[in-house]
Every structure is written in C-alpha cells, then in structure tokens.
Scaffold this motif. Structure first.
Motif, PDB file in Angstrom:
ATOM      1  N   ARG B 210      -0.201  14.799  -4.569  1.00  0.00           N
ATOM      2  CA  ARG B 210      -0.605  15.587  -5.732  1.00  0.00           C
ATOM      3  C   ARG B 210      -1.470  16.787  -5.360  1.00  0.00           C
ATOM      4  O   ARG B 210      -1.585  17.740  -6.129  1.00  0.00           O
ATOM      5  N   SER B 235       4.363  11.061  -2.239  1.00  0.00           N
ATOM      6  CA  SER B 235       3.722  10.022  -3.034  1.00  0.00           C
ATOM      7  C   SER B 235       4.330  10.059  -4.437  1.00  0.00           C
ATOM      8  O   SER B 235       5.078  10.971  -4.799  1.00  0.00           O
ATOM      9  N   ARG B 236       3.958   9.085  -5.215  1.00  0.00           N
ATOM     10  CA  ARG B 236       4.602   8.871  -6.510  1.00  0.00           C
ATOM     11  C   ARG B 236       4.525  10.041  -7.511  1.00  0.00           C
ATOM     12  O   ARG B 236       5.519  10.365  -8.157  1.00  0.00           O
ATOM     13  N   GLN B 249      10.321   8.695  -2.284  1.00  0.00           N
ATOM     14  CA  GLN B 249       9.004   8.088  -2.592  1.00  0.00           C
ATOM     15  C   GLN B 249       8.629   6.982  -1.615  1.00  0.00           C
ATOM     16  O   GLN B 249       9.372   6.039  -1.387  1.00  0.00           O
ATOM     17  N   VAL B 250       7.433   7.112  -1.072  1.00  0.00           N
ATOM     18  CA  VAL B 250       6.869   6.104  -0.180  1.00  0.00           C
ATOM     19  C   VAL B 250       5.937   5.209  -0.989  1.00  0.00           C
ATOM     20  O   VAL B 250       5.148   5.713  -1.786  1.00  0.00           O
ATOM     21  N   GLY B 251       6.028   3.904  -0.790  1.00  0.00           N
ATOM     22  CA  GLY B 251       5.040   3.039  -1.438  1.00  0.00           C
ATOM     23  C   GLY B 251       5.625   1.778  -2.029  1.00  0.00           C
ATOM     24  O   GLY B 251       6.800   1.473  -1.854  1.00  0.00           O
ATOM     25  N   GLN B 252       4.762   1.089  -2.741  1.00  0.00           N
ATOM     26  CA  GLN B 252       5.091  -0.201  -3.346  1.00  0.00           C
ATOM     27  C   GLN B 252       6.393  -0.162  -4.127  1.00  0.00           C
ATOM     28  O   GLN B 252       7.219  -1.054  -4.016  1.00  0.00           O
ATOM     29  N   SER B 253       6.562   0.868  -4.945  1.00  0.00           N
ATOM     30  CA  SER B 253       7.767   0.924  -5.768  1.00  0.00           C
ATOM     31  C   SER B 253       8.766   1.927  -5.208  1.00  0.00           C
ATOM     32  O   SER B 253       9.749   2.247  -5.856  1.00  0.00           O
ATOM     33  N   GLY B 266      -2.377  16.047   1.296  1.00  0.00           N
ATOM     34  CA  GLY B 266      -2.813  15.995  -0.104  1.00  0.00           C
ATOM     35  C   GLY B 266      -2.477  14.678  -0.767  1.00  0.00           C
ATOM     36  O   GLY B 266      -2.153  14.626  -1.950  1.00  0.00           O
ATOM     37  N   SER B 268      -4.065  10.802  -1.454  1.00  0.00           N
ATOM     38  CA  SER B 268      -5.370  10.135  -1.403  1.00  0.00           C
ATOM     39  C   SER B 268      -5.326   8.815  -0.644  1.00  0.00           C
ATOM     40  O   SER B 268      -6.316   8.398  -0.053  1.00  0.00           O
ATOM     41  N   GLN B 272      -1.119   1.385  -3.587  1.00  0.00           N
ATOM     42  CA  GLN B 272       0.334   1.261  -3.762  1.00  0.00           C
ATOM     43  C   GLN B 272       1.085   2.234  -2.852  1.00  0.00           C
ATOM     44  O   GLN B 272       2.253   2.021  -2.548  1.00  0.00           O
ATOM     45  N   HIS B 273       0.431   3.307  -2.466  1.00  0.00           N
ATOM     46  CA  HIS B 273       1.051   4.220  -1.507  1.00  0.00           C
ATOM     47  C   HIS B 273       0.962   3.634  -0.094  1.00  0.00           C
ATOM     48  O   HIS B 273       1.953   3.583   0.644  1.00  0.00           O
ATOM     49  N   ASN B 287      -6.644  16.442   4.085  1.00  0.00           N
ATOM     50  CA  ASN B 287      -7.174  16.215   2.740  1.00  0.00           C
ATOM     51  C   ASN B 287      -8.555  16.855   2.637  1.00  0.00           C
ATOM     52  O   ASN B 287      -9.349  16.795   3.575  1.00  0.00           O
ATOM     53  N   ASP B 305      -8.677  22.348   3.279  1.00  0.00           N
ATOM     54  CA  ASP B 305      -7.733  22.713   2.225  1.00  0.00           C
ATOM     55  C   ASP B 305      -6.337  22.866   2.827  1.00  0.00           C
ATOM     56  O   ASP B 305      -6.137  23.648   3.753  1.00  0.00           O
ATOM     57  N   LEU B 306      -5.393  22.146   2.255  1.00  0.00           N
ATOM     58  CA  LEU B 306      -4.028  22.200   2.799  1.00  0.00           C
ATOM     59  C   LEU B 306      -3.449  23.603   2.702  1.00  0.00           C
ATOM     60  O   LEU B 306      -2.607  23.988   3.508  1.00  0.00           O
TER      61      LEU B 306
END
Ligand SMILES: Cc1cc2nc3c(=O)[nH]c(=O)nc-3n(C[C@H](O)[C@H](O)[C@H](O)COP(=O)(O)OP(=O)(O)OC[C@H]3O[C@@H](n4cnc5c(N)ncnc54)[C@H](O)[C@@H]3O)c2cc1C
Lengths: 263, 318
Positions: B210, B235-236, B249-253, B266, B268, B272-273, B287, B305-306
């Motif tokens: 994000r 990320s989601r 998408q990387v992560g739990q879902s 960027g 966090s 879940q990620h 980050n 800052d990215l």
C-alpha cells in the motif's frame, strides 16, 4: 428489506508514537472508517440499489467524534444511522465482544433488519468476532469472511463465498435473516460524491444511550481488561543500508549482484 | 483445576497444520491450569483423524461423526454440548477463517468471554492473561480475563506443532444436532484463478504494498522487476484495488511463496501477509517506518521513502 451495516471508527497510529498507560497518546492517532466496514457499507448500499424498498441503516458504537465517520457511510448511500453512546462507555478502555454484542443486539431488536453486514474485523483491536457472536445472540444465520454475495430475496438465501486460507473459497448457501462479515476486495467501495456529502448533512444520525436501548451499565461490563500495552521488542537482525537513496540503492544493487540476482 | 477443550481443523479430507499447534498450546494451558487436555474433531473421517491427532500431550480425543466438511452450525452445537459434557473451562480453537466462523458462536452460546488471535497465554497466576497485538502489530497488549472460563482462538505458527506419539483415550461423542438450526449448506469449493504466472515458482519476487499509494506508481516496481528479470507480486490491498490480479497476492488468502529473494516495497508485514512469505531465503524490505513488522523478518533493510530509493535502484541496473 432492511440492511443494517455495523461500522466502526478506528484509530490509525502514526509511525512515531508514545504509549500512555494502556493507550496510545491521542496526538498520534488519526481516525477513519474501518477499512473492512467501508466494503460492508458498499455491499449494503449495492443491496439497497438492487432490491425494491430497501433501507440501509448504519449503526456505530462511538463518541460524538465518530459522527464524522458515520456521515461518510451516509454520504456513500446509507439512508440513516444510529449512534450508540453513553457516558458509562467513556471510561471503558476495552469494550469486549460480549459487551458489543449486547449493545448491537438491542439495536437489532429495535430495527428488525433482514440482513446485517459487518466488517471481518476492525483494524485497531482486531477481534474479528463480533459479527458471528451477534448472529448467535439474535438467532440469525451467519457467514464469516465473505468475499462474494449473491442475495436471493425471494428464496431467502444468501449465496456467498467464504474466503478460506490458501486461495480457496468455500461456496455456501446461507438462509436469511443472516449476519455476514465482509472481507476487503468483495467490491469497489465508491467515493462519496459531492452530492452524496451534501445529502448526508440532512440524514438522520439517531443517538442512543443505554437507557434508550433498555440496557444498564452492567450490560457493558467487559470480562476482559487491558492491563498492559507496549511496543514489541524487535526481533530484527537485519542489516540496514545507511545513507541517502543513491547510497542505499547502490548497496542493495551490490547485494543483488553478489547473490547473482542481477548482473 | 481447569480442563481445556481444543478443537482440530480439517478441510477436504486433510487435517490442517494448526490442529497440531492448538494441541501444543492446549497442553501448555492445561498444565498451567492443572487440568486435562481434551481434543475435539468434528466431521470428516473422524476415526482416521483421531489416529493422526493422537499425539503427545492429548489426554482424551472426542470424535463427533457429523458430516464431511466444516459446517459452523454443526460445529457450534456439537462443541457447546461437548464443552458442557466434559466441563472444560477453556475452549481453544485455531484463529483460522473457520475458527472465526464458529468460536464466537460457541462463546455466545456458552455465555463465555472470547479472546481472539492470541500469541501468548499464561494461566500460571490467578486468572488467564492473553497477549495479543493491536493496531496492525504496532503494539502488543496483555489482556486479563475476569472470568475463569473462556473461548480462546490462537494465532497460527505461534506454537510449534506437537510431534511425539500419544496415548489418548478416543471416544465418540454423540452430539444432539438440531437440524432445523442448521441453516447453511456448503455446496462446494472454488480455487482462486490460475492466471498468467505462478508466483510460487519464482526465484525472485519484487513485491509491492500500500506504500505505493497510487495505481500509476506500480510502474516503478514493474520497472525494477523487469530490470532484475524478477516476478511482480503484491500484498492484499493492491489486489483488492484491482491494481494487480489476484494470482499476484502473497499471504494467507493468496499464495505461499519461497523465493531465493523477496523484496518487500511499502509492505508493513501484517501477519496474514507474513504467512505467505516468511519462508523466503533472503528478505529485503524498503519502508519509511523503522518499526514496521516486516523488518523483524528482513535480512536487509532500507528505512527510507520508496519514491526516492526505487528510481535510484532502477538506475543501477540500466
Ligand atoms: C482474513 C484475512 C486475510 C488476509 N489475507 C491477506 C493476504 O493473503 N495477503 C496480504 O498481504 N494481506 C492479507 N490480509 C490483510 C492484512 O491484514 C493487511 O491489511 C495487509 O497485508 C496490509 O498490506 P500492506 O502492508 O501493503 O499495507 P499497510 O499495512 O498499509 O502497509 C503499508 C506500508 O507502507 C509503508 N509506506 C508508506 N509509504 C511509504 C513510502 N513512501 N515509502 C516506503 N514505505 C512506505 C508504511 O510504513 C507501511 O508499513 C488479510 C486480512 C484478513 C483479515
């Protein structure tokens, strides 16, 4: 058809902050509509647009400050709102799931909705349990972590997808009335239009205190007590690249070359 | 003396790993509370599951032979009855998507408080103290329970899976399921789209979160991915916004990935990620927030800052 959408104003914490007792210093907090609830509001408003004679009511538990947030829900298309607050809630530092359920249960009794939409969780305390516990309390059917909803009003069935772990959806038929906890990504939440914002000014936000809801201070007693809050000890053993962007980028580029990722 | 009732989880014929973690957490809790650890397994091949769940630490296994797949109405009813039957003080379930679909109902039905997504438990003192995170892992909190009974959901991968073999007594529990209260039906499962790439196969992932702020800015990370001949993932929120397709998408879902190098830009590092990328060999994080949880996992970090770092990084490879 009446849709009740539960919304919460949540605090987001700035990168630099200080903890005072079991709270984050108020000067480091910025309030916003809970991310998950934004999707729940949109889903509710879409149901309202697709079903004849539907009313979408937003309900929040929150102090006067939260009117600004709940007005966002009104600006996005909710028809009216209920705001539950009481002096007795001011000193409570953690309203547990049971207490929230008792408050919302009383609102459900007054409003008699056919569908309740909540967010999967709130971004601040992240219990992720209020929607399902509420469903059991009001004897509604339910589904948690819904990322697709097809409502068949005549049949009284919500065809939902529940987002399980590992990129798998469970496809489920849920009888209505029901509580659905809404996952991010289920829709594309709209921005409030200028017209919507203007209209929201004249929409009702009904304040309700405990006695309005037929409740007493006992009903909001939590079984959980927040006893400590601290910044987690960092487990980081990262090597940090220092310097300006050119320098840090240069060091990272060297690393990527050394490890063979880049030439 | 308080007994613990832990609940196993299975899906489409397989026990999920969290089942073995919840046994470890349950054993610890039972030891502190001076009670027994009961384990419930509801639905599916309960006898086969019971055999595999008979691991070190479990005192009794209760099988509830009702249905094939998870149904929250059946779970809620069966567990409420079983908890009463064995007189358990603590009901312990995984903080999984299905756990969160029945545990709150069990807590309400039993009139017990619920505390979710717990990362540490201590019942050694007077009551129960649960440690959990708030504000997206920015702070940890301890929560004391004023009750001596509770429903608790435990976060995945916080307790190690139990391993040694066990000698629990296995018995069938005959739950009295009120079918008229079973008002939902699972009709199937659906895998989220295949699509053009399989990020779980990639050696190098450039992953965006994000912090990128706007869809137009995705080009920045895409340029880096191209320069490195790497694969783009996210990320989601990026996927929720339709800025990249779901298969990224990387992560739990989303997907679990284990690349040689994972560059998180960027992002966090929400739990879940992290569930989807913690197995990466080398993790690099960029980050602005020095306290972002992603740095707990990172091998290399840039706190900046990215929008300043990325152009400089891309230039390095031009
Ligand atoms: C049931 C469930 C399932 C979920 N499944 C997943 C999943 O599969 N995958 C997933 O990723 N999430 C998942 N989530 C969501 C998860 O909880 C987080 O909300 C999400 O991972 C946050 O994404 P993020 O890190 O990109 O955004 P944020 O948490 O908002 O982080 C953005 C980061 O960018 C940094 N930043 C901001 N500006 C800049 C800048 N200019 N330069 C550098 N850094 C900057 C900030 O410091 C911050 O750390 C799930 C949640 C739930 C409840």
């Amino acid at each position: 058809m009446k849709v009740l959408v539960t919304v919460k104003e949540v605090a987001e914490v700035e990168d630099d902050f200080e903890i005072e007792g079991t709270e984050i210093g108020p000067q480091y907090l910025n309030y916003d509509l809970n991310e998950w609830d934004d999707y729940a509001v949109e889903e509710g408003v879409q149901v309202g647009e697709n079903v004849d004679d539907a009313e979408v009511v937003a309900v929040t538990i929150g102090p006067e400050r939260s009117e600004e947030t709940i007005r966002m829900a009104l600006a996005k298309g909710a028809d009216r709102a209920v705001r539950v607050w009481d002096e007795a809630l001011e000193d409570v530092d953690l309203l547990d799931v049971g207490a929230k359920v008792r408050l919302l249960e009383a609102v459900v009794e007054e409003e008699d909705p056919d569908l309740v939409l909540s967010g999967v969780q709130a971004g601040d305390d992240a219990f992720g349990a209020t929607g399902v516990a509420l469903a059991d309390a009001i004897d509604f059917e339910w589904a948690a972590v819904v990322n697709h909803l097809g409502l068949d009003v005549d049949e009284g069935v919500a065809h939902v997808h529940r987002e399980l772990e590992g990129g798998v959806d469970e496809v489920t038929d849920v009888e209505t009335p029901a509580v659905l906890t809404i996952q991010t990504g289920i829709n594309e939440p709209r921005y409030a239009s200028l017209r919507g914002i203007r209209q929201a000014q004249s929409k009702e936000i009904a304040p309700k205190d405990l006695s309005d809801l037929g409740l007493s201070a006992e009903d909001i007693e939590s079984d959980l007590r927040l006893t400590d809050m601290y910044e987690p000890e960092t487990e980081s053993d990262a090597t940090y690249f220092e310097g300006g962007p050119e320098e840090t980028a240069g060091q990272l580029a060297d690393l990527l070359r050394d490890t063979g990722v880049a030439e | 003396m308080t007994d613990v009732l832990a609940v196993a989880e299975h899906r489409r014929g397989d026990l999920r790993d969290v089942s073995f973690e919840v046994i470890t957490a349950g054993r610890e809790l039972a030891d502190e509370a001076g009670g027994d650890l009961h384990l419930a397994v509801v639905g599916g091949d309960v006898d086969g599951f019971a055999e595999r769940l008979n691991r070190e630490g479990v005192d009794r296994i209760h099988t509830v032979d009702e249905g094939e797949e998870f149904n929250h109405d059946v779970y809620a009813q069966a567990l409420t009855q079983l908890c009463d039957e064995v007189d358990a003080g603590y009901v312990l379930t995984p903080n999984s998507v299905n756990g969160l679909d029945y545990a709150p109902a069990v807590s309400n039905a039993l009139g017990l408080p619920i505390v979710t997504d717990v990362i540490e438990l201590d019942a050694g003192g007077d009551g129960l103290v649960a440690t959990r995170e708030m504000y997206g892992s920015k702070v940890e909190t301890t929560t004391e329970l004023d009750a001596d009974r509770a429903v608790i959901t435990v976060r995945g991968a916080e307790w190690p899976p139990t391993e040694g073999s066990g000698d629990a007594e296995v018995s069938a529990f005959d739950a009295d399921i009120d079918e008229s209260a079973v008002r939902s039906t699972v009709t199937g499962f659906q895998e989220a789209g295949g699509g053009d790439v399989d990020i779980s196969e990639a050696d190098v992932l450039v992953s965006v979160g994000r912090g990128i702020e706007e869809e137009e800015n995705i080009g920045l990370v895409r340029d880096l991915a191209n320069a490195l001949d790497a694969t783009l993932s996210a990320s989601r929120p990026i996927v929720d916004n339709d800025w990249l397709p779901k298969n990224r998408q990387v992560g739990q879902s989303g997907k679990v990935v284990t690349p040689d190098v994972y560059i998180a830009i960027g992002i966090s590092g929400a739990v879940q990620h992290v569930a989807g990328m913690k197995g990466s060999d080398t993790i690099v994080a960029i980050n602005t927030d020095p306290n972002a949880p992603i740095f707990d996992l990172a091998d290399y970090g840039i706190v900046d800052d990215l929008f300043d770092v990325m152009p400089a990084l891309i230039e390095e490879f031009e």
